[in-house]
Design a protein around this motif. Structure first.
Motif, PDB file in Angstrom:
ATOM      1  N   SER A 102       5.797 -28.645 -31.901  1.00 45.64           N
ATOM      2  CA  SER A 102       4.858 -27.809 -31.565  1.00 45.64           C
ATOM      3  C   SER A 102       3.765 -28.417 -31.133  1.00 45.64           C
ATOM      4  O   SER A 102       2.741 -28.184 -30.177  1.00 45.64           O
ATOM      5  CB  SER A 102       4.418 -26.934 -32.803  1.00 45.64           C
ATOM      6  OG  SER A 102       5.423 -26.164 -33.096  1.00 45.64           O
ATOM      7  N   THR A 118      13.246 -21.528 -32.165  1.00 45.78           N
ATOM      8  CA  THR A 118      12.247 -20.432 -33.059  1.00 45.78           C
ATOM      9  C   THR A 118      11.759 -21.492 -34.526  1.00 45.78           C
ATOM     10  O   THR A 118      10.485 -21.202 -34.732  1.00 45.78           O
ATOM     11  CB  THR A 118      13.179 -19.582 -33.712  1.00 45.78           C
ATOM     12  OG1 THR A 118      13.802 -18.915 -32.462  1.00 45.78           O
ATOM     13  CG2 THR A 118      12.381 -18.580 -34.604  1.00 45.78           C
ATOM     14  N   ASP A 178      10.780 -24.452 -34.893  1.00 44.18           N
ATOM     15  CA  ASP A 178       9.599 -25.279 -34.598  1.00 44.18           C
ATOM     16  C   ASP A 178       8.488 -24.329 -34.080  1.00 44.18           C
ATOM     17  O   ASP A 178       7.376 -24.444 -34.735  1.00 44.18           O
ATOM     18  CB  ASP A 178       9.922 -26.124 -33.306  1.00 44.18           C
ATOM     19  CG  ASP A 178      11.066 -27.313 -33.822  1.00 44.18           C
ATOM     20  OD1 ASP A 178      11.024 -27.705 -34.942  1.00 44.18           O
ATOM     21  OD2 ASP A 178      11.848 -27.610 -33.149  1.00 44.18           O
ATOM     22  N   VAL A 179       8.464 -23.422 -33.152  1.00 44.54           N
ATOM     23  CA  VAL A 179       7.341 -22.830 -32.484  1.00 44.54           C
ATOM     24  C   VAL A 179       6.978 -21.687 -33.298  1.00 44.54           C
ATOM     25  O   VAL A 179       5.838 -21.135 -33.297  1.00 44.54           O
ATOM     26  CB  VAL A 179       7.871 -22.454 -31.216  1.00 44.54           C
ATOM     27  CG1 VAL A 179       8.032 -23.567 -30.213  1.00 44.54           C
ATOM     28  CG2 VAL A 179       8.697 -21.447 -31.048  1.00 44.54           C
ATOM     29  N   GLU A 180       7.737 -21.069 -34.144  1.00 42.75           N
ATOM     30  CA  GLU A 180       7.412 -20.153 -35.104  1.00 42.75           C
ATOM     31  C   GLU A 180       6.868 -20.754 -36.593  1.00 42.75           C
ATOM     32  O   GLU A 180       6.486 -19.854 -37.361  1.00 42.75           O
ATOM     33  CB  GLU A 180       8.288 -19.160 -35.127  1.00 42.75           C
ATOM     34  CG  GLU A 180       8.696 -18.236 -34.011  1.00 42.75           C
ATOM     35  CD  GLU A 180       7.522 -17.445 -33.508  1.00 42.75           C
ATOM     36  OE1 GLU A 180       6.600 -17.220 -34.308  1.00 42.75           O
ATOM     37  OE2 GLU A 180       7.557 -16.900 -32.201  1.00 42.75           O
ATOM     38  N   GLY A 181       7.013 -21.877 -36.856  1.00 43.59           N
ATOM     39  CA  GLY A 181       6.278 -22.578 -37.882  1.00 43.59           C
ATOM     40  C   GLY A 181       7.268 -22.720 -39.390  1.00 43.59           C
ATOM     41  O   GLY A 181       6.839 -23.022 -40.197  1.00 43.59           O
ATOM     42  N   ARG A 207       2.196 -17.913 -42.381  1.00 45.73           N
ATOM     43  CA  ARG A 207       2.828 -18.502 -41.390  1.00 45.73           C
ATOM     44  C   ARG A 207       2.821 -18.054 -40.021  1.00 45.73           C
ATOM     45  O   ARG A 207       3.192 -16.869 -39.888  1.00 45.73           O
ATOM     46  CB  ARG A 207       4.263 -18.785 -42.090  1.00 45.73           C
ATOM     47  CG  ARG A 207       5.081 -19.543 -41.011  1.00 45.73           C
ATOM     48  CD  ARG A 207       6.447 -19.435 -41.025  1.00 45.73           C
ATOM     49  NE  ARG A 207       7.005 -18.020 -41.129  1.00 45.73           N
ATOM     50  CZ  ARG A 207       7.270 -17.116 -40.214  1.00 45.73           C
ATOM     51  NH1 ARG A 207       7.066 -17.602 -38.827  1.00 45.73           N
ATOM     52  NH2 ARG A 207       7.491 -15.918 -40.281  1.00 45.73           N
ATOM     53  N   GLY A 224       3.043 -18.990 -35.683  1.00 49.68           N
ATOM     54  CA  GLY A 224       3.724 -20.086 -35.034  1.00 49.68           C
ATOM     55  C   GLY A 224       2.505 -20.094 -33.735  1.00 49.68           C
ATOM     56  O   GLY A 224       1.467 -19.850 -33.822  1.00 49.68           O
ATOM     57  N   THR A 228       3.342 -19.322 -30.468  1.00 53.28           N
ATOM     58  CA  THR A 228       3.416 -18.562 -29.180  1.00 53.28           C
ATOM     59  C   THR A 228       2.626 -17.729 -28.509  1.00 53.28           C
ATOM     60  O   THR A 228       2.605 -17.291 -27.483  1.00 53.28           O
ATOM     61  CB  THR A 228       4.823 -17.840 -29.426  1.00 53.28           C
ATOM     62  OG1 THR A 228       4.652 -16.810 -30.538  1.00 53.28           O
ATOM     63  CG2 THR A 228       6.142 -18.662 -29.756  1.00 53.28           C
ATOM     64  N   HIS A 271      -1.289 -27.086 -34.473  1.00 56.56           N
ATOM     65  CA  HIS A 271      -0.570 -26.320 -35.649  1.00 56.56           C
ATOM     66  C   HIS A 271      -0.534 -27.063 -36.911  1.00 56.56           C
ATOM     67  O   HIS A 271      -0.254 -28.112 -36.998  1.00 56.56           O
ATOM     68  CB  HIS A 271       0.637 -26.184 -35.051  1.00 56.56           C
ATOM     69  CG  HIS A 271       1.508 -25.170 -35.735  1.00 56.56           C
ATOM     70  ND1 HIS A 271       2.767 -25.380 -36.641  1.00 56.56           N
ATOM     71  CD2 HIS A 271       1.186 -23.863 -35.995  1.00 56.56           C
ATOM     72  CE1 HIS A 271       3.125 -24.167 -37.171  1.00 56.56           C
ATOM     73  NE2 HIS A 271       2.431 -23.269 -36.788  1.00 56.56           N
ATOM     74  N   LYS A 275      -0.531 -22.411 -39.746  1.00 58.05           N
ATOM     75  CA  LYS A 275      -0.942 -21.685 -38.564  1.00 58.05           C
ATOM     76  C   LYS A 275      -1.716 -22.570 -37.610  1.00 58.05           C
ATOM     77  O   LYS A 275      -2.276 -23.662 -37.900  1.00 58.05           O
ATOM     78  CB  LYS A 275      -1.673 -20.515 -39.129  1.00 58.05           C
ATOM     79  CG  LYS A 275      -2.967 -21.068 -39.798  1.00 58.05           C
ATOM     80  CD  LYS A 275      -3.928 -19.784 -40.168  1.00 58.05           C
ATOM     81  CE  LYS A 275      -5.025 -20.278 -40.999  1.00 58.05           C
ATOM     82  NZ  LYS A 275      -5.877 -19.154 -41.560  1.00 58.05           N
TER      83      LYS A 275
END
Length: 410
Positions: free
Chosen positions: A161, A193, A195-198, A224, A226, A228, A247, A263
């Motif tokens: 991220s 997912t 990684d980028v959505e946390g 939580r 991400g 995106t 992030h 976040k």
């Protein structure tokens, strides 16, 4: 000279890095431990694949073969997924082996059970590599907790991220373009997912919470989000304000309650995370005696992760198992007073915003973009009324472009 026998479960990037480091740093390990460290076995998936492993090492696809070794002192787990890794490590502990893991998802779900089982069997658990790769944050927290009371921990815990956000800002790329580059460089999986959505950062946050405060928040209560929804336009607007998107995971205690968020947030030049770029990770720890300290370094990769595992290997051999898993940081309710509810936000998606008793408009910075001061609940209420609204906290001080006043978030 007596020998410490090690088994490595998995021979991917991390497992191979551990094997190679044990070979290359044999003298240093012997000097530290007074014993020679030898790899006795490697658990693999595919026996047909060629690997550069010594002939005197057992190479097997069956974990039972590893447990059957006449001497086995430490099991290093470098696989993925919660199972069968959790079952493997339970069996290793029951056999009387110290265990070391780099598996954050498994350890976030089952770490307490493994630590409790290890205590019953008088063995140690090393899990430095589950959080922030080569940064020794867990060992640092263990040392701080001897006397210091940890009040808050913030971290950039996912290099993928951070890399994407850096590329979007520096190269003016879209999220999709930066993600593709991360995948091409091996920083992101085909399915990014976690990684980028946390999710990856979330698991690491739960592990850190247990070390810092002796317990975790209720997982369902953790916010939580991400990265995106962050656009190149928002990143460009933030840059004109001297701010950068990061992030960030944050854990703190309010009385007997642990609060955690994972976040995106905005940081200015004075924030320790402002210059943390690319795949780097960073941890900022606030405690009552030493104050704030920041650790920064590579968050992933063969040798950074292997470094954490090797340091854990020394740790589990040198430290008695009892009473060294987690500690409570004590009551730090004074750090988060109930009145400290106002935060500074960048909000986007409004044609206008009026100052009220609950929301203070600080600055109109771009089309549909404002800097405001408000409690989180009021921003969330605003978002319910405006479906297109996105909002991000600004951490620390913020100096409005058109005003000389510096404002600090509470």
């Amino acid at each position: 000279m007596t020998v410490i026998k090690v088994a490595i479960l998995g021979f991917g990037t991390v497992g191979e890095g551990v094997y190679r480091t044990i070979q290359s740093h044999a003298e240093e390990l012997t000097a530290s431990l007074g014993k020679k460290v030898e790899v006795a076995a490697v658990l693999i998936k595919n026996k047909q694949k060629e690997r550069n492993i010594s002939e005197d090492v057992l190479i097997t696809t069956e974990f039972a073969d590893v447990l059957s070794l006449p001497q086995l002192d430490i099991v290093v787990e470098a696989i993925v997924d919660k199972e069968p890794t959790f079952s493997f490590l339970k069996k290793a502990i029951e056999r009387g082996c110290h265990i070391i893991t780099a598996n954050k998802e498994m350890f976030a779900h089952h770490g307490k059970e493994l630590l409790d089982l290890a205590e019953k069997n008088n063995v140690s658990v090393g899990f430095e590599a589950t959080v922030a790769g080569g940064i020794p944050v867990i060992q640092t927290l263990r040392q701080l907790l001897n006397i210091n009371r940890v009040q808050k921990v913030q971290g950039i815990l996912n290099g993928t991220s951070n890399f994407i956000l850096t590329e979007m800002r520096e190269k003016k790329q879209s999220f999709a373009q930066a993600l593709q580059l991360a995948q091409e460089n091996g920083f992101a999986e085909a399915d990014p997912t976690n990684d980028v959505e946390g999710f990856d950062a979330f698991y690491k946050t739960m592990i850190l919470s247990r070390i810092a405060f002796g317990e975790e928040p209720n997982w369902r209560d953790v916010e939580r989000k991400g990265i995106t929804a962050i656009t190149s336009e928002l990143i460009e607007t933030a840059e004109t304000l001297g701010l950068r998107f990061k992030h960030i995971a944050c854990i703190s205690r309010l009385g007997n309650q642990i609060k955690a968020t994972v976040k995106p947030a905005l940081v200015g030049t004075e924030h320790p995370f402002y210059h943390v770029e690319g795949v780097q990770n960073a941890i900022n720890v606030h405690s009552d005696i030493v104050g704030a300290i920041t650790l920064q370094g590579p968050g992933a990769g063969m040798f950074p992760t292997a470094s954490a595992i090797i340091e854990d290997l020394v740790y589990v051999c040198q430290n008695p198992p009892a009473k060294r898993s987690v500690s409570s940081a004590g009551d730090t309710a004074t750090i988060l007073k109930k009145g400290q509810i106002k935060e500074i936000w960048l909000v986007h998606g409004l044609s206008n915003i009026q100052t009220s008793s609950s929301i203070t408009k600080i600055e109109h910075v771009a089309e549909e973009t404002f800097i405001i001061m408000a409690a989180k609940k009021d921003v969330e209420q605003l978002a319910k009324l405006e479906a297109a609204l996105v909002y991000y906290p600004i951490l620390g001080e913020y100096a409005p472009v058109h005003q000389p006043t510096t404002i600090t978030a509470l």
